[in-house]
Write a protein that holds these residues in place. Structure first.
Motif, PDB file in Angstrom:
ATOM      1  N   ALA A   2       0.834  -1.206   0.000  1.00 17.21           N
ATOM      2  CA  ALA A   2       0.000   0.000   0.000  1.00 17.21           C
ATOM      3  C   ALA A   2       0.868   1.255   0.000  1.00 17.21           C
ATOM      4  N   LEU A   5       2.320   1.783  -3.488  1.00 22.31           N
ATOM      5  CA  LEU A   5       1.322   2.301  -4.423  1.00 22.31           C
ATOM      6  C   LEU A   5       1.045   3.780  -4.171  1.00 22.31           C
ATOM      7  N   TYR A   6       0.969   4.166  -2.898  1.00 23.03           N
ATOM      8  CA  TYR A   6       0.762   5.574  -2.585  1.00 23.03           C
ATOM      9  C   TYR A   6       1.962   6.401  -3.033  1.00 23.03           C
ATOM     10  N   ILE A  11      -2.563   5.374  -5.738  1.00 22.35           N
ATOM     11  CA  ILE A  11      -3.737   5.360  -4.862  1.00 22.35           C
ATOM     12  C   ILE A  11      -3.632   6.530  -3.886  1.00 22.35           C
ATOM     13  N   THR A  15      -6.730   5.454   0.918  1.00 21.80           N
ATOM     14  CA  THR A  15      -6.823   4.092   0.390  1.00 21.80           C
ATOM     15  C   THR A  15      -5.639   3.256   0.868  1.00 21.80           C
ATOM     16  N   ALA A  16      -4.453   3.849   0.889  1.00 23.31           N
ATOM     17  CA  ALA A  16      -3.271   3.144   1.384  1.00 23.31           C
ATOM     18  C   ALA A  16      -3.454   2.770   2.851  1.00 23.31           C
ATOM     19  N   TYR A  18      -6.286   2.311   4.443  1.00 20.55           N
ATOM     20  CA  TYR A  18      -7.302   1.259   4.507  1.00 20.55           C
ATOM     21  C   TYR A  18      -6.709  -0.095   4.122  1.00 20.55           C
ATOM     22  N   MET A  19      -5.972  -0.118   3.005  1.00 20.08           N
ATOM     23  CA  MET A  19      -5.371  -1.371   2.533  1.00 20.08           C
ATOM     24  C   MET A  19      -4.406  -1.957   3.564  1.00 20.08           C
ATOM     25  N   ALA A  20      -3.645  -1.083   4.225  1.00 22.41           N
ATOM     26  CA  ALA A  20      -2.647  -1.534   5.187  1.00 22.41           C
ATOM     27  C   ALA A  20      -3.236  -1.782   6.573  1.00 22.41           C
ATOM     28  N   VAL A  27       0.703   4.872   8.522  1.00 24.78           N
ATOM     29  CA  VAL A  27       1.083   4.926   7.105  1.00 24.78           C
ATOM     30  C   VAL A  27       2.222   5.925   6.915  1.00 24.78           C
TER      31      VAL A  27
END
Length: 56
Positions: A2, A5-6, A11, A15-16, A18-20, A27
């Motif tokens: 995540a 991607l960020y 993303i 979203t990062a 949430y994914m993590a 984060v």
């Protein structure tokens, strides 16, 4: 993944997170550990915020 991607701007930060399964600080810490940079401030967003505050 995540954070990667960020960092690649694929993303959003939320979203990062949430994914993590992490909060903002989690984060941000992960980004600093792996990329030596935390939350990415977008110039357009900063300028928009300054304009908003000026109007107040």
């Amino acid at each position: 993944m995540a954070a990667s991607l960020y960092h690649a701007r694929k993303i959003s930060f939320s979203t990062a997170a949430y994914m993590a399964g992490l909060d903002f600080d989690g984060v941000n810490t992960r980004l600093k550990e792996h990329f030596s940079q935390g939350y990415i401030f977008d110039d357009k967003n900063v300028l928009d915020d300054i304009e908003t505050v000026t109007k107040l």
